[in-house]
Every structure is written in structure tokens, then in C-alpha cells.
Design a protein around this motif. Structure first.
Motif, PDB file in Angstrom:
ATOM      1  N   HIS A 242       0.806  -1.217   0.000  1.00 34.51           N
ATOM      2  CA  HIS A 242       0.000   0.000   0.000  1.00 34.51           C
ATOM      3  C   HIS A 242       0.843   1.273   0.000  1.00 34.51           C
ATOM      4  N   TRP A 243       1.951   1.277   0.758  1.00 36.54           N
ATOM      5  CA  TRP A 243       2.702   2.524   0.915  1.00 36.54           C
ATOM      6  C   TRP A 243       3.459   2.925  -0.352  1.00 36.54           C
ATOM      7  N   PRO A 244       4.193   2.017  -1.026  1.00 32.26           N
ATOM      8  CA  PRO A 244       4.832   2.435  -2.283  1.00 32.26           C
ATOM      9  C   PRO A 244       3.828   2.956  -3.312  1.00 32.26           C
ATOM     10  N   ILE A 245       2.657   2.335  -3.388  1.00 26.80           N
ATOM     11  CA  ILE A 245       1.639   2.811  -4.335  1.00 26.80           C
ATOM     12  C   ILE A 245       1.238   4.236  -4.001  1.00 26.80           C
ATOM     13  N   LEU A 246       0.985   4.515  -2.736  1.00 24.85           N
ATOM     14  CA  LEU A 246       0.595   5.864  -2.328  1.00 24.85           C
ATOM     15  C   LEU A 246       1.713   6.875  -2.593  1.00 24.85           C
ATOM     16  N   VAL A 247       2.947   6.496  -2.301  1.00 27.46           N
ATOM     17  CA  VAL A 247       4.069   7.410  -2.511  1.00 27.46           C
ATOM     18  C   VAL A 247       4.218   7.767  -3.983  1.00 27.46           C
ATOM     19  N   TYR A 248       4.147   6.767  -4.854  1.00 28.78           N
ATOM     20  CA  TYR A 248       4.327   7.062  -6.276  1.00 28.78           C
ATOM     21  C   TYR A 248       3.151   7.852  -6.840  1.00 28.78           C
ATOM     22  N   LEU A 249       1.959   7.623  -6.328  1.00 27.83           N
ATOM     23  CA  LEU A 249       0.822   8.457  -6.739  1.00 27.83           C
ATOM     24  C   LEU A 249       1.021   9.898  -6.290  1.00 27.83           C
ATOM     25  N   ARG A 250       1.487  10.074  -5.060  1.00 32.80           N
ATOM     26  CA  ARG A 250       1.734  11.435  -4.568  1.00 32.80           C
ATOM     27  C   ARG A 250       2.841  12.105  -5.361  1.00 32.80           C
ATOM     28  N   THR A 251       3.839  11.338  -5.762  1.00 31.65           N
ATOM     29  CA  THR A 251       4.913  11.893  -6.578  1.00 31.65           C
ATOM     30  C   THR A 251       4.374  12.371  -7.918  1.00 31.65           C
ATOM     31  N   ALA A 252       3.463  11.612  -8.493  1.00 31.34           N
ATOM     32  CA  ALA A 252       2.909  11.964  -9.800  1.00 31.34           C
ATOM     33  C   ALA A 252       1.828  13.037  -9.709  1.00 31.34           C
ATOM     34  N   LEU A 253       1.085  13.055  -8.588  1.00 32.35           N
ATOM     35  CA  LEU A 253      -0.064  13.963  -8.497  1.00 32.35           C
ATOM     36  C   LEU A 253       0.151  15.045  -7.454  1.00 32.35           C
TER      37      LEU A 253
ATOM     38  N   ALA B 210       0.633  15.648  -2.812  1.00 31.23           N
ATOM     39  CA  ALA B 210       0.791  15.011  -1.505  1.00 31.23           C
ATOM     40  C   ALA B 210      -0.555  14.703  -0.867  1.00 31.23           C
ATOM     41  N   ASP B 211      -1.540  15.567  -1.092  1.00 29.97           N
ATOM     42  CA  ASP B 211      -2.886  15.331  -0.572  1.00 29.97           C
ATOM     43  C   ASP B 211      -3.722  14.723  -1.694  1.00 29.97           C
ATOM     44  N   LEU B 212      -3.827  13.399  -1.708  1.00 33.44           N
ATOM     45  CA  LEU B 212      -4.511  12.728  -2.803  1.00 33.44           C
ATOM     46  C   LEU B 212      -6.010  13.006  -2.759  1.00 33.44           C
ATOM     47  N   PRO B 213      -6.625  13.306  -3.890  1.00 35.09           N
ATOM     48  CA  PRO B 213      -8.091  13.369  -3.937  1.00 35.09           C
ATOM     49  C   PRO B 213      -8.684  12.024  -3.529  1.00 35.09           C
ATOM     50  N   ILE B 214      -9.904  12.056  -3.019  1.00 37.41           N
ATOM     51  CA  ILE B 214     -10.532  10.839  -2.505  1.00 37.41           C
ATOM     52  C   ILE B 214     -10.572   9.744  -3.574  1.00 37.41           C
ATOM     53  N   ALA B 215     -10.888  10.124  -4.811  1.00 35.43           N
ATOM     54  CA  ALA B 215     -10.983   9.127  -5.877  1.00 35.43           C
ATOM     55  C   ALA B 215      -9.648   8.425  -6.099  1.00 35.43           C
ATOM     56  N   TRP B 216      -8.564   9.193  -6.110  1.00 33.24           N
ATOM     57  CA  TRP B 216      -7.247   8.601  -6.311  1.00 33.24           C
ATOM     58  C   TRP B 216      -6.831   7.755  -5.109  1.00 33.24           C
ATOM     59  N   ALA B 217      -7.154   8.231  -3.913  1.00 31.69           N
ATOM     60  CA  ALA B 217      -6.835   7.448  -2.718  1.00 31.69           C
ATOM     61  C   ALA B 217      -7.581   6.111  -2.738  1.00 31.69           C
TER      62      ALA B 217
ATOM     63  N   GLN C 222       3.161  34.989   5.720  1.00 27.25           N
ATOM     64  CA  GLN C 222       3.393  33.594   5.369  1.00 27.25           C
ATOM     65  C   GLN C 222       3.788  33.429   3.901  1.00 27.25           C
ATOM     66  N   THR C 223       4.823  32.626   3.681  1.00 29.17           N
ATOM     67  CA  THR C 223       5.175  32.196   2.333  1.00 29.17           C
ATOM     68  C   THR C 223       4.321  30.977   1.977  1.00 29.17           C
ATOM     69  N   PRO C 224       3.770  30.906   0.756  1.00 30.27           N
ATOM     70  CA  PRO C 224       2.980  29.717   0.377  1.00 30.27           C
ATOM     71  C   PRO C 224       3.814  28.445   0.510  1.00 30.27           C
ATOM     72  N   LEU C 225       3.170  27.379   0.971  1.00 32.96           N
ATOM     73  CA  LEU C 225       3.831  26.082   1.087  1.00 32.96           C
ATOM     74  C   LEU C 225       3.338  25.161  -0.027  1.00 32.96           C
ATOM     75  N   MET C 226       4.229  24.304  -0.499  1.00 31.15           N
ATOM     76  CA  MET C 226       3.868  23.338  -1.525  1.00 31.15           C
ATOM     77  C   MET C 226       3.598  21.977  -0.883  1.00 31.15           C
ATOM     78  N   ALA C 227       2.866  21.147  -1.587  1.00 27.67           N
ATOM     79  CA  ALA C 227       2.512  19.820  -1.074  1.00 27.67           C
ATOM     80  C   ALA C 227       3.321  18.718  -1.750  1.00 27.67           C
ATOM     81  N   PHE C 228       4.418  19.089  -2.395  1.00 30.39           N
ATOM     82  CA  PHE C 228       5.221  18.111  -3.143  1.00 30.39           C
ATOM     83  C   PHE C 228       6.635  18.645  -3.262  1.00 30.39           C
ATOM     84  N   ASP C 229       7.552  17.769  -3.624  1.00 34.91           N
ATOM     85  CA  ASP C 229       8.927  18.187  -3.859  1.00 34.91           C
ATOM     86  C   ASP C 229       9.006  18.831  -5.242  1.00 34.91           C
ATOM     87  N   VAL C 230       9.270  20.101  -5.257  1.00 36.10           N
ATOM     88  CA  VAL C 230       9.134  20.886  -6.488  1.00 36.10           C
ATOM     89  C   VAL C 230      10.168  20.474  -7.533  1.00 36.10           C
TER      90      VAL C 230
END
Length: 664
Positions: free
Chosen positions: A297-308, A310-317, A530-538
């Protein structure tokens, strides 16, 4: 003592544990405390393994070699499949640095020391946990390390001293483990999380039940209600605990004792209310595939977050959960069951296990020696990847990490003209570490300089307590006292990643005290919003998009979301700005248009070196206007990311004139 009876309730308990973990990782709001499923697994494992070992010792058939042969048969085959699949996916999905780290953690996982590997990667700038594909294997390492020490212990004491004394020794070990966990939570929370000693109590709860160290329950009614209580304790933990709950330690007793009560209620062949509920066929099937499900489960979630994101939409989760279930089912039927059908004493599992370790080590060693195989990316993409290194070149020596007493003021860093004492200071947490050298570069052309006073996770707030940076208060006291006494410093810029701190009252009260202290010393103060924060490694995402021919120019965070997240802190900063002698600077207008707060621009490149921190290029974009006000006439390169279509709230630049020191 019999170890042979199969228990459907424990299979269902596995399903509850793995379901809680998967939900917590995929949809955190659905199971905020679902991470306790790992602790429930520890209890189950301690119970089952100790019961088998004790029975074999009593029947004089226990063998250490045979024990480890069975462990290899149970653990290695599915693990090898997941490690190889994760490494293969990483080849296409990860940057060279991330791929090299994956190889290192895969090698550590094959030797069951990944908890040590991930503990070493818990530094402030080591990358977010949600982007480490094998992070979840720390728990497997803890469990296997326990089984290095526990079987010899049981062999030594089980038949040589009374059972009562053995139980007393195990209880004492559990209490010591709990004490270690509580102490580490105060001093080193990451060690409390990843290491065996603070987690051992959870396995020992299962052990005490497995060896018969807990008196049996004598009535069916008591067994029924005990099982219900245990189930309720686990569900309460899953629903009430959150990522901010101090854990493990005493709080881990709620889910672990709950699991222990349910298991104990069903010992001796008794069916219980809770056990019957967990024995439903769908749950027992998920329990059967729980090991493979946990692995996948965890590698799948990580690679989805990498592609999409960090906060996955419910459908993708949801899709990730279904994919993990499908792969777990295939792995169970095609790998686990065929291997488990072979008798451990007639198959050379130790040799095969060694061969598997050698294979993973060879593959990972190649990736590490090849530095993550950077040739997979084009020169343009590799240039974007380099954005993750676009940081303060003196960060290691100038930015205080908080692990030891802070340096004296005279040893803090200055940037700009070397023959001029600083007249501007940047005081803040890590969000100031790149601002200081940028302003110093601008100051140098005006024969001026800037002092840096920054500390990780330590906003410029008097009395602010940081659990992982225990010298934060000492650092801030030194900063205020020294800045107030430094007659050369005329302007102090206060900067913090304000929206992340949970103790709002302490943060705001402390920053107000810092401002008052500086004003009383005759300083001008600029407070940064506040500086905007990103949800992924840019850098990784921009490079990945470029690698596959996608345009990274729109990469970033939704403006509406960024402004909403920053609203509370920005409102507080605006209030500080109403005091005479205090100005406010907002970096968001230079980064955000109506739709997106940009993480990348064609003109400047990668604007964040990690999800929470602007790169030097990003600081040049976000703080150009501030530098213009401070150093009018100085040469500069960066241009704003956006020049039009800003939200109305961004149209007016802050008026900093009255509080700036004289030029020259």
C-alpha cells in the motif's frame, strides 16, 4: 501448551490493523489514529511467535535455525517482490538523489535495519516522509530485531527458572521499555518512533499472553465483555488519536492492551462476541493477505503522490487502496501460499533468503554507486533537479539546528560587504536561512551587510518551546538581547513559517514580546507574512514533468488554498504592523496569480528547494520588492513570477519606507 489451533478472530484482528494503517495513510481524516494498527500487529506477532516457541521448548523440539528458517519462508518472498517492484517503479519516477536514497533504504530493508536508516533520514531537510517509498518497512525491522533477542531469552529462562519468574522478567522488561519510550518522547521523538527499545513493550504484551502469563478468564460472559472492551479500545485509538498525539509510550497502551484483551478473551478455544465479529469471512480474507497488503500500500501511495499531489483526492486514494488490495491478493496466492506450502525443514530457505539479500544488495549497490543513475534525465531536467541544492551556501555553518546550545552572537554569520558591520538582521526559523544571503548579495553592492540569526523550527518568539529543538528558547533570548545591544543594527526582519506551528497563543505572545523588545531598543521591525507552502517536492516534480514532455510552468499550489491556509497567521502579522515602527511584508503577490502560487517559473526556474522552503531563486522572486526598498539602486537579476491578474488583495505593495534605515 498447544500452538496449533487456528484463530479466525486473530485473522480478523489483522484485517482491523492493516485496514486502520491503510486508511490512515490514504485518507488520514477517515482514520486519524490509524497508525496504531502497526502497534496492534506487534501485539499479534508477540502472541503468535511466543506461543509457538514456548510450545516447542516444552516439547523439546525448538531449534533456533528452524525458527529463522520459518521466518525467512514467511517474510522474504513477498518482501522481495515488493522491493524489486518498488525499485523498478523508482527508475521511472524518482530523481537521482531520491533513487539513490531508495536503493539505500531497500538494502537496509533486506537486512531488517530500515528503522535505523529512516531514523538517520529524519533531519529537518531530509525530505518529507510521504515521499519515501519504503518508509513503512521500519516496523518490519523492529519486529525482526525483537526476534533476534527473544528466542534465546526464552530458551535460556523458560526451562531453567519458574514460569512465574520468567513472567516477572518480561513484565519488568515491558515497564523499562515504556519508561524508555516516555523519556525519548521528551528528548528524541524520532528515536521513540523508530527504535526497538521503546516499542518492545507492545510485542511483550502479546508475549505475556502467548506464554500463558495472564490468568485465564473463567466465565463466558467475562470473555465476551473483555473482547468487546478490547475492540472498543482499539477503535477509540483509531478514531481519537491524531498525528499530534505523543506516541508511542503510555498512549500506545490503549490500542495494545485492547488487542491483548481481545486475544486473551479468545484463548483456550472460546468464541467471544468481539471474536465472532472479527471472524466474518471478508475480514478473515483481508487478514490472510494483510502482510502483502501492508507491503504494497505505501509504495503505491508514494508514487501516486509523486505523480499527483501530496494530498490525494478521494478518488485517487480509493483507487490506490483497490490497487493495493489487488496486488496483495495476487502476491498472497501466487507467492506467499505456494512458498508456505513447503515444509521449512525440507527446503533450503536460509540459503534462498541469503540469495535474495545478495540480489537486492547487488542491485541497490549499483544504483548507489551510479549516484541514482542521472543519465535517465535530460540535461534540462537535471538542471531542474539541481534546484533542490539551490540553498544558502553557508547553511551548515550559519543556520542553527537547535540540537546543542546556540552559538554566541559574535559567531553568527554576516552576508554582504566584509568591511562593514551589518545594519540589517534576519531573525527567524529556517524560512530566513535563504533570505539572509539574498539580502546580503543586494547589500554588498551598496557596501552594506546583513546578519543571519535563524534556527530550525524556532520562530522569533520569546518563550516559544520546541519539543524537538530544546534550545529554541535560549536561542531567541540570545537573539533579542544581542540585537537590542548591537547599535549597528537598525532594522530587524522577523520571518517564520507561521502557519505550521500548533501553539498559536504561545507563538503570537512570543512574537509580540520580540517586537516590543526590538522597538524598545530603537530598532525598526519588518515582519514577513506567510510564504505559500507546496505539497510536493518541487524540483523532483518539475524534472519529472520535463522528462515526460509536460509543461511545468503552472506547477504550484492553488492560490485560494494558499491564502486560506495563511489567513490566521497573516491576520496576526497585520496586527503587529499597526504598531509605530513596524512594517509588514507579504511575499505572496510576487509568487501568486489568481489561480496558482507558483513553484516554478520559466524565468527563474525552481522556486522551492523542498516543499516548505524557497530556494535562493525563489527568495529572489518573492523578496525582490523588499530588497528594492532596503537597497534602492542595487543591481538585481530576479523578476516577479507574475505581473498581472493578481487577486485584489495583492495589488498594493506594502509601504516600507518609514521604517527603513538610511541608505549608504
Amino acid at each position: 501448551m498447544s500452538a496449533s489451533r487456528f484463530r479466525n478472530d486473530i485473522q480478523g484482528l489483522r484485517a482491523l490493523a492493516v485496514g486502520a494503517v491503510v486508511l490512515n495513510h490514504a485518507l488520514p481524516q477517515a482514520a486519524p489514529g490509524g497508525y496504531v494498527g502497526v502497534d496492534v500487529f506487534f501485539v499479534i506477532s508477540g502472541f503468535l511467535i511466543s506461543r509457538i516457541i514456548a510450545a516447542d521448548i516444552e516439547n523439546e523440539r525448538f531449534s533456533i535455525v528452524d525458527f529463522y528458517r520459518k521466518r525467512v519462508r514467511r517474510i522474504f518472498p513477498a518482501l522481495l517482490v515488493v522491493l524489486l517492484a518498488t525499485l523498478a517503479a523508482g527508475y521511472f519516477m524518482l530523481t537521482p538523489a531520491a533513487y539513490r536514497e531508495l536503493a539505500m533504504t531497500a538494502m537496509a530493508a533486506s537486512f531488517f535495519v530500515s528503522n535505523f536508516a529512516f531514523y538517520s533520514l529524519t533531519g529537518y531537510f531530509d525530505g518529507a516522509a510521504e515521499f519515501k517509498p519504503l518508509l513503512h518497512l521500519w516496523s518490519l525491522a523492529v519486529e525482526e530485531q525483537f526476534y533476534i533477542f527473544f528466542p534465546p531469552f526464552l530458551m535460556l529462562f523458560w526451562r531453567r527458572i519458574s514460569r512465574a519468574k520468567s513472567v516477572m522478567l518480561l513484565v519488568a522488561a515491558g515497564m523499562a521499555s515504556l519508561l524508555v519510550a516516555e523519556l525519548l518522547l521528551l528528548k528524541a521523538p524520532s528515536a521513540a518512533y523508530y527504535m526497538l527499545p521503546p516499542r518492545a513493550v507492545e510485542l511483550l504484551i502479546g508475549v505475556l499472553i502467548g506464554i500463558g502469563g495472564i490468568p485465564p478468564l473463567k466465565s463466558q460472559a467475562l470473555r465476551d465483555w473483555t473482547s468487546v472492551l478490547g475492540l472498543a479500545m482499539m477503535i477509540a485509538s483509531i478514531t481519537v488519536f491524531s498525528p499530534t498525539t505523543p506516541f508511542p509510550g503510555v498512549r500506545s497502551l490503549l490500542p495494545c492492551l485492547g488487542a491483548g484483551l481481545l486475544i486473551h478473551a479468545g484463548t483456550g478455544g472460546a468464541e467471544t462476541w468481539g471474536g465472532r465479529l472479527l471472524s466474518l469471512t471478508p475480514l478473515t480474507y483481508i487478514g490472510a493477505i494483510s502482510y502483502s497488503l501492508y507491503l504494497w500500500h505505501w509504495p503505491i501511495l508514494v508514487y501516486l503522490r509523486t505523480a499527483l499531489d501530496a494530498d490525494l483526492p478521494i478518488a485517487w486514494a480509493g483507487a490506490a487502496i483497490l490497487a493495493a488490495l489487488a496486488l496483495a491478493s495476487l502476491t498472497y496466492h501466487l507467492v506467499e501460499r505456494p512458498v508456505l506450502s513447503r515444509r521449512a525443514d525440507r527446503f533450503r530457505f536460509l540459503w534462498i533468503g541469503g540469495a535474495q539479500i545478495a540480489l537486492v544488495t547487488a542491485l541497490c549497490g549499483f544504483v548507489m554507486i551510479a549516484q541514482g543513475i542521472p543519465g535517465r534525465y535530460s540535461p534540462e531536467a537535471r538542471k531542474l533537479i539541481a534546484g533542490s541544492e539551490d540553498i544558502n551556501p553557508r547553511r551548515d555553518t550559519c543556520h542553527y539546528g537547535g540540537e546543542a546550545p546556540p552559538p554566541p552572537y559574535g559567531r553568527t554569520c554576516a552576508f554582504g560587504s566584509e568591511d562593514r558591520a551589518p545594519d540589517v538582521a534576519v531573525w527567524g526559523d529556517s524560512h530566513g536561512a535563504e533570505l539572509a544571503p539574498y539580502l546580503g548579495e543586494r547589500a554588498g553592492s551598496m557596501r552594506r551587510s546583513v546578519r543571519e540569526l535563524t534556527s530550525s523550527a524556532c520562530p522569533p518568539a520569546q518563550g516559544f518551546a520546541s519539543p524537538e529543538h530544546t534550545h529554541c528558547g535560549e536561542f531567541n533570548e540570545m537573539a533579542l538581547t544581542s540585537l537590542a545591544a548591537d547599535a549597528q543594527i537598525r532594522t530587524v526582519i522577523l520571518v517564520a513559517n507561521g502557519q505550521i506551528y500548533k501553539n498559536r497563543e504561545q507563538l503570537e505572545r512570543g512574537m509580540q514580546k520580540s517586537v516590543e523588545g526590538l522597538l524598545a531598543a530603537g530598532k525598526s521591525v519588518i515582519v514577513v507574512m506567510q510564504t505559500p507552502l507546496m505539497a510536493f517536492d518541487v524540483a523532483s516534480k518539475a524534472a519529472l514533468m520535463t522528462r515526460y514532455g509536460l509543461d511545468a510552468n503552472g506547477l504550484g499550489e492553488s492560490s485560494s488554498h494558499a491564502y486560506a491556509e495563511a489567513r490566521a497567521y497573516d491576520r496576526f502579522v497585520s496586527g503587529l504592523g499597526r504598531q509605530p515602527g513596524v512594517a509588514v511584508y507579504d511575499p505572496k503577490p510576487a509568487l501568486c496569480d489568481k489561480a496558482v502560487c507558483h513553484a516554478y517559473s520559466r524565468a527563474s526556474g525552481v522556486l522551492y528547494f523542498n516543499p516548505r522552503h524557497l530556494s535562493l531563486a525563489g527568495v529572489g522572486v518573492a523578496f525582490r520588492l523588499l530588497a528594492d526598498k532596503l537597497y534602492a539602486g542595487a543591481q538585481h537579476r530576479p523578476a516577479p513570477v507574475v505581473n498581472s491578474s493578481r487577486p485584489a488583495a495583492m495589488d498594493s505593495a506594502p509601504d516600507l519606507g518609514p521604517v527603513l534605515p538610511p541608505k549608504g
